[in-house]
Each structure stands twice: as structure tokens, then as C-alpha cells.
Design a protein around this motif. Sequence first.
Motif, short mmCIF file in Angstrom:
data_model
loop_
_atom_site.label_atom_id
_atom_site.label_comp_id
_atom_site.label_asym_id
_atom_site.label_seq_id
_atom_site.Cartn_x
_atom_site.Cartn_y
_atom_site.Cartn_z
N ILE A 124 -0.34 -6.61 -3.72
CA ILE A 124 -1.34 -7.28 -2.91
C ILE A 124 -2.59 -6.40 -2.96
O ILE A 124 -2.58 -5.25 -2.54
N VAL A 125 -3.65 -6.97 -3.52
CA VAL A 125 -4.91 -6.23 -3.67
C VAL A 125 -5.56 -6.17 -2.30
O VAL A 125 -5.91 -7.20 -1.72
N GLN A 126 -5.70 -4.95 -1.77
CA GLN A 126 -6.17 -4.78 -0.40
C GLN A 126 -7.60 -4.29 -0.29
O GLN A 126 -8.19 -4.37 0.77
N ARG A 127 -8.13 -3.74 -1.37
CA ARG A 127 -9.49 -3.20 -1.30
C ARG A 127 -10.24 -3.50 -2.58
O ARG A 127 -9.68 -3.50 -3.66
N ALA A 128 -11.52 -3.73 -2.43
CA ALA A 128 -12.41 -3.87 -3.58
C ALA A 128 -13.05 -2.53 -3.86
O ALA A 128 -12.93 -1.59 -3.08
N GLY A 129 -13.73 -2.43 -4.99
CA GLY A 129 -14.41 -1.19 -5.34
C GLY A 129 -13.50 -0.14 -5.93
O GLY A 129 -13.93 1.00 -6.13
N VAL A 130 -12.26 -0.48 -6.17
CA VAL A 130 -11.33 0.42 -6.83
C VAL A 130 -10.79 -0.29 -8.07
O VAL A 130 -10.94 -1.49 -8.23
#
Length: 72
Positions: A12-18
Motif C-alpha cells: 500500500i503506497v502511503q507516501r508520495a515523493g519517495v
Amino acid sequence: MEIIKVTDPIKIVQRAGVTYQGNYLDNKYILVQDLISTGETITIIDQEGSNTIELTGGLTITSSIVASNEMV
């Protein structure tokens, strides 16, 4: 830039910018609207397996880059 190495077949992709870096498994990446703000960039690098990206809650992809061969 932070790199998160994916070790489980479902992420589950929880953060952007990574950057999410896959492995040899058939991975499924789930993007949840409540965890990602409008206009954020998500990078997924996964060169092995049969992988899928699931968008929930009305998310859409506005642009993408797919490369069969890439040199860094």
C-alpha cells in the motif's frame, strides 16, 4: 530522495515523493486516495515479475513513463 524497498507481494503506497523499488515477486501496488494528495508524484521501479497498480477512490494517472531498457 528516499527509496523504499518493497519486500512483500502487496504494497500500500502511503507516501508520495519517495521511490518504491520492487523485487523479483509479482507485486501489487495499491494507491489509496486518502493517503495521497492531489498532484503528488509517486515513483515505482519494478523490473521483475508480473506487477499491477491498483488505484482506489477515484485516483487517476495523469502521466507515466515506461521503459523497457533504462540506464542510470
